[in-house]
Design a protein around this motif. Structure first.
Motif, PDB file in Angstrom:
ATOM      1  N   VAL A  21     -17.689 -10.095  56.128  1.00  0.00           N
ATOM      2  CA  VAL A  21     -18.900  -9.256  55.976  1.00  0.00           C
ATOM      3  C   VAL A  21     -17.976  -7.792  54.978  1.00  0.00           C
ATOM      4  N   THR A  22     -17.731  -7.613  54.051  1.00  0.00           N
ATOM      5  CA  THR A  22     -17.437  -6.417  52.853  1.00  0.00           C
ATOM      6  C   THR A  22     -17.938  -5.219  53.675  1.00  0.00           C
ATOM      7  N   PRO A  23     -16.534  -3.910  54.048  1.00  0.00           N
ATOM      8  CA  PRO A  23     -17.986  -2.804  54.796  1.00  0.00           C
ATOM      9  C   PRO A  23     -18.134  -2.067  53.130  1.00  0.00           C
ATOM     10  N   GLN A  24     -19.248  -0.913  53.241  1.00  0.00           N
ATOM     11  CA  GLN A  24     -19.436  -0.342  52.760  1.00  0.00           C
ATOM     12  C   GLN A  24     -18.674   0.215  52.235  1.00  0.00           C
ATOM     13  N   VAL A  25     -18.569   1.014  51.082  1.00  0.00           N
ATOM     14  CA  VAL A  25     -17.460   1.846  50.510  1.00  0.00           C
ATOM     15  C   VAL A  25     -17.849   3.625  49.537  1.00  0.00           C
ATOM     16  N   SER A  85     -14.758   1.593  62.350  1.00  0.00           N
ATOM     17  CA  SER A  85     -15.847   0.679  62.767  1.00  0.00           C
ATOM     18  C   SER A  85     -16.485  -0.518  62.458  1.00  0.00           C
ATOM     19  N   GLU A  86     -16.212  -0.807  60.752  1.00  0.00           N
ATOM     20  CA  GLU A  86     -16.289  -1.683  59.870  1.00  0.00           C
ATOM     21  C   GLU A  86     -15.488  -2.367  59.413  1.00  0.00           C
ATOM     22  N   PHE A  87     -13.979  -1.632  59.157  1.00  0.00           N
ATOM     23  CA  PHE A  87     -12.860  -2.810  58.835  1.00  0.00           C
ATOM     24  C   PHE A  87     -12.812  -3.851  60.072  1.00  0.00           C
ATOM     25  N   THR A  88     -12.455  -4.742  59.622  1.00  0.00           N
ATOM     26  CA  THR A  88     -12.088  -5.994  60.270  1.00  0.00           C
ATOM     27  C   THR A  88     -10.455  -6.792  59.422  1.00  0.00           C
ATOM     28  N   GLY A  89     -10.396  -6.224  58.843  1.00  0.00           N
ATOM     29  CA  GLY A  89      -8.495  -6.878  58.183  1.00  0.00           C
ATOM     30  C   GLY A  89      -8.907  -6.699  56.486  1.00  0.00           C
ATOM     31  N   PRO A  90      -7.578  -7.348  56.218  1.00  0.00           N
ATOM     32  CA  PRO A  90      -7.489  -7.038  54.445  1.00  0.00           C
ATOM     33  C   PRO A  90      -8.559  -7.039  53.747  1.00  0.00           C
ATOM     34  N   PHE A  91      -8.723  -6.971  52.480  1.00  0.00           N
ATOM     35  CA  PHE A  91      -9.936  -6.564  51.918  1.00  0.00           C
ATOM     36  C   PHE A  91      -9.959  -6.193  50.604  1.00  0.00           C
ATOM     37  N   GLU A  92     -10.674  -7.023  49.477  1.00  0.00           N
ATOM     38  CA  GLU A  92     -10.515  -5.899  47.733  1.00  0.00           C
ATOM     39  C   GLU A  92     -12.017  -6.428  47.363  1.00  0.00           C
ATOM     40  N   THR A  93     -12.627  -5.319  47.577  1.00  0.00           N
ATOM     41  CA  THR A  93     -13.790  -5.262  46.643  1.00  0.00           C
ATOM     42  C   THR A  93     -13.912  -4.436  45.509  1.00  0.00           C
ATOM     43  N   ASP A  96     -17.810   1.513  41.519  1.00  0.00           N
ATOM     44  CA  ASP A  96     -18.294   1.698  40.076  1.00  0.00           C
ATOM     45  C   ASP A  96     -17.576   3.524  40.867  1.00  0.00           C
ATOM     46  N   VAL A  97     -16.332   3.346  40.342  1.00  0.00           N
ATOM     47  CA  VAL A  97     -15.900   4.743  39.987  1.00  0.00           C
ATOM     48  C   VAL A  97     -16.042   5.724  38.675  1.00  0.00           C
ATOM     49  N   ASP A  98     -16.614   6.700  38.742  1.00  0.00           N
ATOM     50  CA  ASP A  98     -16.495   7.581  37.484  1.00  0.00           C
ATOM     51  C   ASP A  98     -17.566   6.978  36.337  1.00  0.00           C
ATOM     52  N   GLY A  99     -18.363   5.569  36.445  1.00  0.00           N
ATOM     53  CA  GLY A  99     -19.041   4.772  36.002  1.00  0.00           C
ATOM     54  C   GLY A  99     -18.017   3.977  35.129  1.00  0.00           C
ATOM     55  N   VAL A 100     -16.678   3.896  36.456  1.00  0.00           N
ATOM     56  CA  VAL A 100     -15.993   2.150  35.287  1.00  0.00           C
ATOM     57  C   VAL A 100     -16.001   1.483  36.942  1.00  0.00           C
ATOM     58  N   PRO A 101     -16.256  -0.049  36.657  1.00  0.00           N
ATOM     59  CA  PRO A 101     -15.960  -0.742  37.716  1.00  0.00           C
ATOM     60  C   PRO A 101     -14.358  -0.435  38.190  1.00  0.00           C
ATOM     61  N   THR A 102     -14.360  -0.562  39.446  1.00  0.00           N
ATOM     62  CA  THR A 102     -12.471  -0.242  39.780  1.00  0.00           C
ATOM     63  C   THR A 102     -12.639  -1.281  40.696  1.00  0.00           C
ATOM     64  N   LYS A 103     -11.113  -2.193  40.621  1.00  0.00           N
ATOM     65  CA  LYS A 103     -10.857  -2.613  42.298  1.00  0.00           C
ATOM     66  C   LYS A 103     -10.622  -1.815  42.901  1.00  0.00           C
ATOM     67  N   VAL A 104     -10.708  -2.543  44.546  1.00  0.00           N
ATOM     68  CA  VAL A 104     -10.137  -1.513  45.155  1.00  0.00           C
ATOM     69  C   VAL A 104      -9.557  -2.059  46.570  1.00  0.00           C
ATOM     70  N   GLY A 105      -8.950  -2.093  47.249  1.00  0.00           N
ATOM     71  CA  GLY A 105      -8.040  -2.535  48.810  1.00  0.00           C
ATOM     72  C   GLY A 105      -7.930  -2.094  49.603  1.00  0.00           C
ATOM     73  N   PHE A 106      -8.266  -1.741  50.455  1.00  0.00           N
ATOM     74  CA  PHE A 106      -7.756  -1.617  52.056  1.00  0.00           C
ATOM     75  C   PHE A 106      -7.016  -2.755  52.115  1.00  0.00           C
ATOM     76  N   GLY A 107      -5.870  -2.089  53.318  1.00  0.00           N
ATOM     77  CA  GLY A 107      -4.557  -2.815  53.553  1.00  0.00           C
ATOM     78  C   GLY A 107      -4.546  -4.316  53.214  1.00  0.00           C
ATOM     79  N   THR A 108      -4.496  -4.104  51.950  1.00  0.00           N
ATOM     80  CA  THR A 108      -4.011  -5.431  51.630  1.00  0.00           C
ATOM     81  C   THR A 108      -2.659  -5.272  50.627  1.00  0.00           C
TER      82      THR A 108
END
Length: 269
Positions: A21-25, A85-93, A96-108
């Motif tokens: 389950v990917t955490p909500q950003v 509490s929702e972070f279980t491991g590195p992920f990328e997703t 939408d950042v100011d109308g632009v689809p943007t790839k973001v990752g946490f812990g990668t």
């Protein structure tokens, strides 16, 4: 009737693993005043912590600059939050950042590599900026030292507030402290504005020795009797005599534009 249960070896187990389950950003976009790139990023980090939707101790976050840095211009940043509490491991997703689809990752690993590249670019930009300023580097460093001291104080205050919020403070108390911190940040914006004006309006042949700034009053020490600035929107006055051999003191009147007048400084209705 009896039943027989067959145990399969671990490598032959056909049970499908639980889906990841990917955490909500959560995304928030805001602007910071003009300044050097590293100063703008520190100010953005403070804003990201203070403006968190829940106590920052319960969140993981990262910053992204929107657009490129320009001298004397403000900057826009996006801060992305996830619940710890929702972070279980590195992920990328994709978000939408100011109308632009943007790839973001946490812990990668890519995130760590991107941070290292950003720090290297900031260091290179700082070296180039100092080389371009040339004879005006002493002025920039003098004002930058004062600005850095103010940001250090604000950063220490923010860290203390974060620790207090984790154990005692309610969200209403955090908002009250945020209002007070914003009030203290206003002189920093005015210092950066005056520095940007002095850098752009300085006469090519002028030789600046020092800059003095106190509560909106700007003065410079310059060698020679010629005016050190070319701009006419802010009148300047020279001292009656040199403050030391070959060096004159020039006072610069405050910027009359409305952008430099803060609510706390207005005396009229």
């Amino acid at each position: 009737m009896s039943s027989v249960h067959t145990l399969l070896p671990p490598d032959l187990d056909t049970t499908e693993p639980d889906p990841v389950v990917t955490p909500q950003v959560f995304v928030r976009v805001f602007a910071v005043p003009s300044g050097m790139p590293w100063e703008q990023r520190r100010a953005a980090e403070l804003e990201a912590r203070h403006g968190a939707p829940v106590p920052i101790a319960d969140l993981m976050h990262k910053l992204k600059r929107l657009g490129t840095w320009s001298f004397g211009g403000s900057a826009r940043f996006a801060v992305l939050y996830i619940r710890t509490s929702e972070f279980t491991g590195p992920f990328e997703t994709l978000v939408d950042v100011d109308g632009v689809p943007t790839k973001v990752g946490f812990g990668t690993g890519a995130e760590q590599t991107q941070r290292a590249r950003l720090m290297a670019m900031l260091a290179l930009l700082a070296a180039i900026t100092l080389a371009i300023l040339g004879s005006g580097v002493a002025v920039a460093l003098s004002v930058r030292a004062e600005t850095s001291a103010r940001l250090d104080l604000a950063e220490q205050t923010a860290q203390a507030k974060t620790r207090a919020a984790k154990t005692q403070q309610t969200r209403a108390e955090q908002m009250r402290l945020l209002g007070r911190a914003v009030g203290k940040a206003r002189p920093v914006e005015q210092v950066l504005t005056d520095l940007a004006w002095a850098s752009s309006a300085r006469a090519p042949e002028s030789r600046l020795a020092a800059v003095h700034w106190d509560h909106g009053l700007l003065a410079v020490e310059a060698r020679g009797a010629a005016a050190p600035f070319l701009a006419e929107e802010r009148p300047i006055e020279r001292s009656d005599k040199p403050i030391r051999p070959g060096v004159w003191l020039w006072g610069v009147r405050p910027d009359p534009s409305p952008a430099t007048t803060f609510p706390s400084e207005r005396t009229g209705p």
